[in-house]
Design a protein around this motif. Structure first.
Motif, PDB file in Angstrom:
ATOM      1  N   TYR A 249       0.819  -1.217   0.000  1.00 28.58           N
ATOM      2  CA  TYR A 249       0.000   0.000   0.000  1.00 28.58           C
ATOM      3  C   TYR A 249       0.850   1.263   0.000  1.00 28.58           C
ATOM      4  O   TYR A 249       0.511   2.243  -0.668  1.00 28.58           O
ATOM      5  N   LYS A 250       1.957   1.249   0.703  1.00 30.21           N
ATOM      6  CA  LYS A 250       2.854   2.411   0.723  1.00 30.21           C
ATOM      7  C   LYS A 250       3.410   2.666  -0.668  1.00 30.21           C
ATOM      8  O   LYS A 250       3.474   3.805  -1.131  1.00 30.21           O
ATOM      9  N   GLN A 251       3.790   1.600  -1.361  1.00 26.64           N
ATOM     10  CA  GLN A 251       4.386   1.740  -2.678  1.00 26.64           C
ATOM     11  C   GLN A 251       3.344   2.002  -3.765  1.00 26.64           C
ATOM     12  O   GLN A 251       3.587   2.741  -4.693  1.00 26.64           O
ATOM     13  N   ALA A 252       2.183   1.409  -3.624  1.00 28.11           N
ATOM     14  CA  ALA A 252       1.151   1.571  -4.648  1.00 28.11           C
ATOM     15  C   ALA A 252       0.447   2.916  -4.540  1.00 28.11           C
ATOM     16  O   ALA A 252       0.153   3.555  -5.556  1.00 28.11           O
ATOM     17  N   LEU A 253       0.153   3.343  -3.305  1.00 31.98           N
ATOM     18  CA  LEU A 253      -0.689   4.520  -3.109  1.00 31.98           C
ATOM     19  C   LEU A 253       0.007   5.683  -2.417  1.00 31.98           C
ATOM     20  O   LEU A 253      -0.551   6.777  -2.332  1.00 31.98           O
ATOM     21  N   GLY A 254       1.179   5.440  -1.864  1.00 35.06           N
ATOM     22  CA  GLY A 254       1.918   6.512  -1.218  1.00 35.06           C
ATOM     23  C   GLY A 254       1.493   6.797   0.215  1.00 35.06           C
ATOM     24  O   GLY A 254       1.877   7.815   0.774  1.00 35.06           O
ATOM     25  N   VAL A 255       0.692   5.933   0.795  1.00 39.72           N
ATOM     26  CA  VAL A 255       0.252   6.107   2.184  1.00 39.72           C
ATOM     27  C   VAL A 255       0.398   4.787   2.921  1.00 39.72           C
ATOM     28  O   VAL A 255       0.370   3.718   2.318  1.00 39.72           O
ATOM     29  N   ASN A 256       0.535   4.885   4.248  1.00 32.38           N
ATOM     30  CA  ASN A 256       0.627   3.633   4.982  1.00 32.38           C
ATOM     31  C   ASN A 256      -0.764   3.122   5.330  1.00 32.38           C
ATOM     32  O   ASN A 256      -1.759   3.850   5.233  1.00 32.38           O
ATOM     33  N   VAL A 257      -0.831   1.885   5.721  1.00 32.67           N
ATOM     34  CA  VAL A 257      -2.095   1.198   5.975  1.00 32.67           C
ATOM     35  C   VAL A 257      -2.914   1.908   7.059  1.00 32.67           C
ATOM     36  O   VAL A 257      -4.120   2.091   6.916  1.00 32.67           O
ATOM     37  N   ASN A 258      -2.240   2.314   8.137  1.00 33.03           N
ATOM     38  CA  ASN A 258      -2.965   2.963   9.235  1.00 33.03           C
ATOM     39  C   ASN A 258      -3.578   4.296   8.806  1.00 33.03           C
ATOM     40  O   ASN A 258      -4.714   4.609   9.174  1.00 33.03           O
ATOM     41  N   GLU A 259      -2.844   5.089   8.022  1.00 33.26           N
ATOM     42  CA  GLU A 259      -3.378   6.359   7.520  1.00 33.26           C
ATOM     43  C   GLU A 259      -4.588   6.117   6.625  1.00 33.26           C
ATOM     44  O   GLU A 259      -5.581   6.836   6.705  1.00 33.26           O
ATOM     45  N   LEU A 260      -4.496   5.120   5.773  1.00 31.69           N
ATOM     46  CA  LEU A 260      -5.582   4.801   4.856  1.00 31.69           C
ATOM     47  C   LEU A 260      -6.827   4.355   5.616  1.00 31.69           C
ATOM     48  O   LEU A 260      -7.939   4.813   5.337  1.00 31.69           O
ATOM     49  N   ARG A 261      -6.639   3.487   6.588  1.00 36.49           N
ATOM     50  CA  ARG A 261      -7.780   3.035   7.399  1.00 36.49           C
ATOM     51  C   ARG A 261      -8.434   4.198   8.132  1.00 36.49           C
ATOM     52  O   ARG A 261      -9.653   4.297   8.180  1.00 36.49           O
ATOM     53  N   LYS A 262      -7.630   5.082   8.682  1.00 36.02           N
ATOM     54  CA  LYS A 262      -8.159   6.216   9.445  1.00 36.02           C
ATOM     55  C   LYS A 262      -8.916   7.188   8.537  1.00 36.02           C
ATOM     56  O   LYS A 262     -10.019   7.608   8.857  1.00 36.02           O
ATOM     57  N   ALA A 263      -8.328   7.521   7.409  1.00 37.04           N
ATOM     58  CA  ALA A 263      -8.929   8.493   6.506  1.00 37.04           C
ATOM     59  C   ALA A 263     -10.237   7.999   5.889  1.00 37.04           C
ATOM     60  O   ALA A 263     -11.149   8.781   5.632  1.00 37.04           O
ATOM     61  N   ARG A 264     -10.337   6.699   5.674  1.00 41.00           N
ATOM     62  CA  ARG A 264     -11.536   6.145   5.032  1.00 41.00           C
ATOM     63  C   ARG A 264     -12.430   5.388   6.013  1.00 41.00           C
ATOM     64  O   ARG A 264     -13.355   4.703   5.593  1.00 41.00           O
ATOM     65  N   ASN A 265     -12.134   5.515   7.283  1.00 37.42           N
ATOM     66  CA  ASN A 265     -12.918   4.850   8.335  1.00 37.42           C
ATOM     67  C   ASN A 265     -13.086   3.352   8.060  1.00 37.42           C
ATOM     68  O   ASN A 265     -14.194   2.817   8.133  1.00 37.42           O
ATOM     69  N   ILE A 266     -11.979   2.690   7.753  1.00 35.28           N
ATOM     70  CA  ILE A 266     -11.996   1.260   7.449  1.00 35.28           C
ATOM     71  C   ILE A 266     -11.746   0.491   8.751  1.00 35.28           C
ATOM     72  O   ILE A 266     -10.675   0.618   9.338  1.00 35.28           O
ATOM     73  N   PRO A 267     -12.706  -0.300   9.188  1.00 43.28           N
ATOM     74  CA  PRO A 267     -12.482  -1.104  10.399  1.00 43.28           C
ATOM     75  C   PRO A 267     -11.343  -2.099  10.192  1.00 43.28           C
ATOM     76  O   PRO A 267     -11.125  -2.593   9.091  1.00 43.28           O
ATOM     77  N   LYS A 268     -10.622  -2.394  11.262  1.00 49.14           N
ATOM     78  CA  LYS A 268      -9.496  -3.332  11.174  1.00 49.14           C
ATOM     79  C   LYS A 268      -9.943  -4.725  10.770  1.00 49.14           C
ATOM     80  O   LYS A 268      -9.155  -5.509  10.270  1.00 49.14           O
ATOM     81  N   THR A 269     -11.225  -5.026  10.965  1.00 44.56           N
ATOM     82  CA  THR A 269     -11.744  -6.353  10.626  1.00 44.56           C
ATOM     83  C   THR A 269     -12.107  -6.477   9.147  1.00 44.56           C
ATOM     84  O   THR A 269     -12.442  -7.559   8.686  1.00 44.56           O
ATOM     85  N   GLU A 270     -12.044  -5.372   8.403  1.00 43.21           N
ATOM     86  CA  GLU A 270     -12.408  -5.405   6.983  1.00 43.21           C
ATOM     87  C   GLU A 270     -11.187  -5.211   6.099  1.00 43.21           C
ATOM     88  O   GLU A 270     -10.236  -4.536   6.471  1.00 43.21           O
ATOM     89  N   ALA A 271     -11.260  -5.778   4.909  1.00 43.10           N
ATOM     90  CA  ALA A 271     -10.165  -5.663   3.941  1.00 43.10           C
ATOM     91  C   ALA A 271     -10.142  -4.257   3.346  1.00 43.10           C
ATOM     92  O   ALA A 271     -11.188  -3.699   2.997  1.00 43.10           O
ATOM     93  N   ILE A 272      -8.967  -3.712   3.232  1.00 38.13           N
ATOM     94  CA  ILE A 272      -8.798  -2.380   2.641  1.00 38.13           C
ATOM     95  C   ILE A 272      -9.271  -2.378   1.197  1.00 38.13           C
ATOM     96  O   ILE A 272      -9.806  -1.392   0.710  1.00 38.13           O
TER      97      ILE A 272
END
Length: 127
Positions: A47-70
């Motif tokens: 995700y860092k290489q593909a989108l330029g953001v880390n997983v935690n930032e992406l989950r936070k910004a898009r309100n993605i629960p940890k139990t769901e696939a990004i």
């Protein structure tokens, strides 16, 4: 809108198969013995290489629960970038590269599809 939704769903289904293939490649990699957290680190690197953001930032910004696939929350262009990086990582693992070598190789090309995240703004308390 409907076309984008159908395209996203199709790419998600194709991505699932490719993720399974990457997982198998990681499992068979000699680098796994050196690094017990290889799968987690590879996933974060994707995700860092593909989108330029880390997983935690992406989950936070898009309100993605940890139990769901990004991947459920990616546009078709974002999903394409993720798939491309997964393909590259799979190839590099098959060449017996370790995590640091893979990371260095990917950094040469740079981020594939940079996204701008709008993080939720915290309300400030006025006194």
């Amino acid at each position: 809108m409907k076309r984008e939704l159908i395209l996203r769903q199709a790419k998600f289904e194709l991505g699932k198969d490719f993720s399974k293939s990457l997982h198998e490649t990681i499992k068979e990699s000699p680098a796994l013995g050196e690094h017990g957290h290889l799968y987690v680190n590879i996933n974060k690197l994707v995700y860092k290489q593909a989108l330029g953001v880390n997983v935690n930032e992406l989950r936070k910004a898009r309100n993605i629960p940890k139990t769901e696939a990004i991947t459920h929350y990616l546009s078709s262009s974002e999903a394409d970038a993720v798939k491309r990086v997964k393909q590259q990582i799979r190839t590099l693992l098959e060449m017996k590269l370790d995590y640091q070598q893979i990371k260095q190789a990917l950094q040469i090309q740079g981020v594939i599809y940079r996204i701008e995240l709008q993080l939720p703004v915290k309300a400030s308390v006025m006194q």
